[in-house]
Design an enzyme around this catalytic site. Structure first.
Site, PDB file in Angstrom:
ATOM      1  N   HIS A 292       0.813  -1.211   0.000  1.00  0.00           N
ATOM      2  CA  HIS A 292       0.000   0.000   0.000  1.00  0.00           C
ATOM      3  C   HIS A 292       0.847   1.261   0.000  1.00  0.00           C
ATOM      4  O   HIS A 292       2.065   1.244   0.206  1.00  0.00           O
ATOM      5  CB  HIS A 292      -0.974  -0.007   1.186  1.00  0.00           C
ATOM      6  CG  HIS A 292      -0.323   0.097   2.529  1.00  0.00           C
ATOM      7  ND1 HIS A 292       0.003   1.296   3.128  1.00  0.00           N
ATOM      8  CD2 HIS A 292       0.042  -0.867   3.423  1.00  0.00           C
ATOM      9  CE1 HIS A 292       0.531   1.070   4.319  1.00  0.00           C
ATOM     10  NE2 HIS A 292       0.579  -0.231   4.528  1.00  0.00           N
ATOM     11  N   CYS A 311       2.442  -4.821   7.075  1.00  0.00           N
ATOM     12  CA  CYS A 311       2.239  -4.624   5.648  1.00  0.00           C
ATOM     13  C   CYS A 311       3.463  -3.980   5.012  1.00  0.00           C
ATOM     14  O   CYS A 311       4.386  -3.550   5.698  1.00  0.00           O
ATOM     15  CB  CYS A 311       1.007  -3.758   5.406  1.00  0.00           C
ATOM     16  SG  CYS A 311      -0.552  -4.619   5.687  1.00  0.00           S
TER      17      CYS A 311
END
Length: 386
Positions: A292, A311
């Site tokens: 992301h 992440c």
């Protein structure tokens, strides 16, 4: 996953001495990928080189000393040892001059060594640089062999187009038809929230996404902040719900000292403070991780980028997004327009793209240079003890 309160900071190395400025900038870059045969054979040749170094006796350890170990120092013991150490691994060419003087040529060689070891290339032998220099040739050889096995597991059937995330190397490659078409720096998970090794397929991209906060992060991060500062949720543009699909809750009516991370669902709305930034690249996995964007851009200027909650944050993520969608007729202007619109929208890939997340602490880079990185998650040391 990202930290919702992360803010940009000014990295003192960001200009002009960002680490990439020293990453063998004078050497031509190859488009050969790290995985597959293209990465396997160079690493095998590096192993052969380090076996020879071990057979020749390796190198001597360099003592710390009391004086600052940098350009201008004259030392009859440490400087000659540093020269021999850097010559052994090809960072310094054997040359004339006074062998006891730390000169400009030795500084440049040390900077090359620092860059390929993931260290700040300041040309000073500080604590971390000295530790890296004093890792024995035998230990380096063992590390190369261990990472060759990691690469070999993914040597076949990678796919025509795929993304490779080198977790320890904190880099991403976008590969098509055996060529690296894009390289990106990434931010990975903290030591206590490690990015997992995993193989999956990218299925869709979420533009201007919501961030549904995982229970673990709600417990460890969100609730302590809310208890200290009741305005925290409003400032971070977060809403509170009674679970997925449940009704919205007014935060001012909640006694936050009497709830835990499972009581409510926290959802951060799209916007400039959103921890996922403007796009999330989704692939099925049991770890609730994804690629992301991030509002904290300056983190990419650090040499060690272990700052997320698991992440992978991608620098210049809109370029990678365009690469993923170009087969569907998208260009960068279309991506930018959707981002600018603020519209919450999922775009599914017509053909999924494999993603390989691997923990490499040694590899040969696009310049043909052997790279090492710290075993920040302790995975090498655990395997070595088995």
């Amino acid at each position: 996953m990202d930290d919702p309160w992360a803010v940009d900071w000014i990295d003192p190395w960001e200009a002009p001495r960002r680490i990439e400025d020293f990453e063998n900038a004078s050497a031509p870059a190859s488009d050969a990928p790290t995985l597959g045969d293209a990465g396997y054979w160079p690493l095998l040749r590096a192993i052969s080189m380090y076996r020879n170094i071990v057979e020749w006796g390796g190198w001597d350890s360099i003592p710390a000393g009391e004086e600052r170990f940098e350009e201008g120092l004259v030392d009859e013991v440490r400087v000659p040892l540093l020269r021999k150490r850097l010559i052994a691994t090809g960072d310094l060419e054997s040359s004339g001059g006074n062998p006891t003087v730390f000169d400009a040529q030795l500084t440049q060689a040390l900077q090359r060594f620092q860059a390929r070891n993931g260290l700040l290339p300041d040309g000073v032998v500080g604590r971390r640089t000295l530790e890296a220099l004093n890792v024995s040739a035998k230990a380096r050889l063992a590390l190369l062999e261990r990472n060759l096995k990691r690469i070999n597991k993914l040597k076949l059937n990678l796919g025509e187009r795929y993304i490779f995330v080198n977790i320890a190397g904190q880099k991403l490659e976008a590969v098509a038809n055996g060529r690296v078409e894009r390289r990106h720096r990434v931010v990975i998970g903290k030591v206590d929230r490690q990015t997992p090794e995993y193989t999956s397929k990218i299925t869709f991209l979420a533009f201007n996404p919501y961030w549904h906060v995982p229970q673990s992060i709600a417990e460890k991060d969100i609730l302590p902040q809310v208890r200290r500062d009741p305005s925290y949720l409003r400032r971070l543009n977060m809403k509170v719900y009674r679970g997925y699909g449940g009704s919205e809750v007014n935060p001012s009516t909640v006694n936050w000292n009497q709830v835990n991370g499972r009581t409510f669902l926290f959802r951060q709305e799209p916007g400039p403070r959103n921890s996922l930034g403007t796009v999330k690249i989704h692939f099925p996995n049991p770890h609730a991780v994804y690629l992301h964007d991030t509002p904290s851009k300056s983190l990419f200027g650090r040499s060690v980028r272990a700052n997320s909650s698991g992440c992978v944050r991608v620098e210049d993520v809109h370029d990678l997004t365009t690469w993923l969608l170009d087969a569907q007729g998208w260009d960068r202007s279309r991506v930018d327009a959707l981002v600018k619109s603020g519209q919450r929208k999922d775009i599914y890939l017509k053909k999924t793209v494999p993603v390989y997340m691997l923990y490499l602490t040694a590899w040969v880079d696009e310049h043909g240079v052997v790279n090492f990185r710290d075993d920040i998650y302790g995975r090498d040391s655990r395997r070595a003890s088995l």
